[in-house]
Design an enzyme around this catalytic site. Structure first.
Site, mmCIF file in Angstrom:
data_model
loop_
_atom_site.group_PDB
_atom_site.id
_atom_site.type_symbol
_atom_site.label_atom_id
_atom_site.label_comp_id
_atom_site.label_asym_id
_atom_site.label_seq_id
_atom_site.Cartn_x
_atom_site.Cartn_y
_atom_site.Cartn_z
ATOM 1 N N LYS A 187 98.079 -20.123 -17.360
ATOM 2 C CA LYS A 187 98.285 -18.713 -17.031
ATOM 3 C C LYS A 187 98.209 -18.451 -15.524
ATOM 4 C CE LYS A 187 96.894 -16.690 -21.441
ATOM 5 N NZ LYS A 187 96.400 -17.839 -22.227
HETATM 6 C C1 LIG Z 1 97.057 -18.192 -23.451
HETATM 7 C C2 LIG Z 1 96.874 -19.579 -23.940
HETATM 8 C C3 LIG Z 1 97.703 -20.126 -24.946
HETATM 9 C C4 LIG Z 1 98.774 -19.313 -25.645
HETATM 10 O O1 LIG Z 1 99.861 -19.019 -24.796
HETATM 11 P P1 LIG Z 1 100.941 -17.902 -25.255
HETATM 12 O O2 LIG Z 1 101.885 -17.811 -24.113
HETATM 13 O O3 LIG Z 1 100.149 -16.648 -25.454
HETATM 14 O O4 LIG Z 1 101.571 -18.385 -26.502
HETATM 15 C C5 LIG Z 1 97.513 -21.448 -25.314
HETATM 16 N N1 LIG Z 1 96.541 -22.196 -24.757
HETATM 17 C C6 LIG Z 1 95.720 -21.704 -23.799
HETATM 18 C C7 LIG Z 1 94.657 -22.579 -23.253
HETATM 19 C C8 LIG Z 1 95.855 -20.387 -23.356
HETATM 20 O O5 LIG Z 1 95.019 -19.901 -22.419
#
Ligand SMILES: *Cc1c(COP(=O)(O)O)cnc(C)c1O
Length: 431
Positions: free
Chosen positions: A107
């Site tokens: 993210k």
């Molecule tokens: C946010 C997150 C996900 C999921 O990602 P999306 O884009 O919401 O599908 C998977 N793994 C981790 C570690 C995350 O922080």
């Protein structure tokens, strides 16, 4: 370029409006009016770009009409200032390690990009923008660190008391500057409800500029396509189109990969891997989409019962279940399988997966069984972010990277609030 609402393709706005608003007035999600195919020269040269050069090429296809190229280049280069290696695990399986950024989760990329784009679009505005995010852990840290020190923007992170890990809490409560952490005496759902209430509070919105920083915001979603090209570029064997497996929660990451495919990225097939919160894998099987309350698992960033980006997937495929299932399969695994996979891969290969990566690894491995195909999956977080569960599974202590350690030294500062919206609202009004 214009961006339409998934609820009404005639409702179109500029990029600036789509990003500042986050969500359309009719509550739909914004989608780009055109998805440009990248030129053949891009694909013949794909192994010669650096991560930043390649990302800039993709960024121009999205944002080139709306952001001057020099400014866009700076935004891209600053957002992606850490490596994203593709690491081979088995002969046919690779992991794209997206956890080398400031908070060790994928993210970081979207959050860092969004912070800079938002600053670009609001630089001549003398009004401050307030970014709100409810978090169960990873979103809060990526957003807070991505927006730290960005002029003109204040960030409020709402998190549930005693329900995020100590490391996660430190990552957004120790920063100070323009970041304020609200410790809510309630659950994650309460935090999300309070944020949603603020967004639908028209009186409040007349007085403060609010926007959201989760993956419903295009400025967080679209830059994620950059690394899907980069993952492919690093594959040594390009004679067979790979399968891409994405551990999915709100389905932003996989949506950006589907958009990359529309731009010509030669991915043969996608796997949406989930924990037991399998609303989308169920839809893929039955053609019926039935959201339900989420259940807690050890891959907690994927504990989502009504994935917000599902509307975008339907839109991309004109709501055709047939077309969607030609491109995407689902896979779903319990905590038991996740734990067994972490232990098995650690002991056999000496590689430590985090719980989300373990879901994707298992799904990809099963899909490749008995074929000559190859694939890669997205490593969304560093295993040290899930220290307690991972140590219990492998029965060993793990090393915490320096970057996470340094957060632990900071002093926690937050504002404690109840789940009562009106008190939170008063704080926003007096920001
Ligand atoms: C946010 C997150 C996900 C999921 O990602 P999306 O884009 O919401 O599908 C998977 N793994 C981790 C570690 C995350 O922080």
């Amino acid at each position: 370029m214009r961006y339409y609402s998934t609820n009404n393709r005639n409702l179109r706005v500029s990029l600036k409006e789509a990003i500042i608003k986050g969500i359309a007035d009719d509550k739909g999600l914004f989608m780009p009016e055109h998805i440009a195919t990248l030129p053949a020269s891009f694909y013949t040269n794909i192994e010669n770009f650096s991560l930043q050069e390649m990302s800039f090429e993709v960024a121009k296809a999205f944002f080139g009409e709306d952001i001057e190229h020099d400014a866009l280049k700076k935004i891209v280069y600053e957002s992606l200032n850490f490596p994203i290696p593709l690491v081979q695990l088995d002969t046919n399986i690779h992991i794209l390690e997206l956890f080398h950024g400031p908070t060790l989760a994928f993210k970081d990329i979207g959050a860092r990009f969004m912070a800079r784009v938002l600053a670009y679009f609001t630089k001549d505005q003398n009004e401050e923008i307030i970014v709100l995010a409810a978090t169960s852990g990873d979103t809060g840290s990526a957003v807070a660190n991505g927006f730290l020190g960005v002029p003109g923007i204040k960030v409020g992170i709402l998190y549930p008391k005693n329900k995020v890990s100590a490391i996660q809490e430190k990552q957004f409560t120790t920063l100070g500057k323009n970041i304020t952490a609200f410790e809510v005496d309630g659950t994650f759902d309460d935090c999300q409800r309070m944020v949603k209430q603020a967004f639908t509070d028209d009186k409040l919105r007349q007085q403060v500029n609010l926007t959201s920083a989760n993956s419903i915001n295009l400025a967080r979603l679209l830059p994620q396509a950059f690394y899907h090209f980069w993952g492919y570029a690093q594959l040594k064997d390009k004679t067979r189109n790979p399968i891409l497996c994405v551990p999915s929660g709100n389905f932003g990451n996989i949506t950006s990969a589907l958009i990359a495919k529309r731009m010509g990225l030669p991915i043969q097939h996608f796997i949406a891997a989930t924990n037991i919160n399998d609303v989308v894998p169920q839809y893929l099987k039955t053609a019926v989409y039935e959201p339900r309350p989420s259940v807690q698992t050890i891959a907690n960033a994927m504990d989502v019962g009504d994935p917000s980006n599902f509307a975008r997937i339907l839109d991309l495929y004109n709501t055709s279940h047939f077309a969607i299932t030609k491109d995407i399969s689902g896979a779903t695994y319990s905590d038991k399988t996740i734990s067994a996979t972490i232990a098995e891969v650690y002991h056999r290969l000496g590689y430590l997966l985090d719980p989300h990566g373990a879901v994707a690894y298992t799904a990809l491995k099963r899909a490749l069984r008995g074929t000559n195909d190859q694939g890669y999956f997205i490593g969304t977080a560093h295993p040290a972010k899930f220290k307690e569960s991972v140590e219990e599974i492998i029965g060993e202590e793990i090393v915490i990277p320096e970057r996470l350690q340094s957060f632990l030294k900071g002093e926690k500062k937050n504002i404690e609030i109840s789940t009562e919206y009106s008190a939170f609202r008063d704080i926003l009004l007096n920001h």
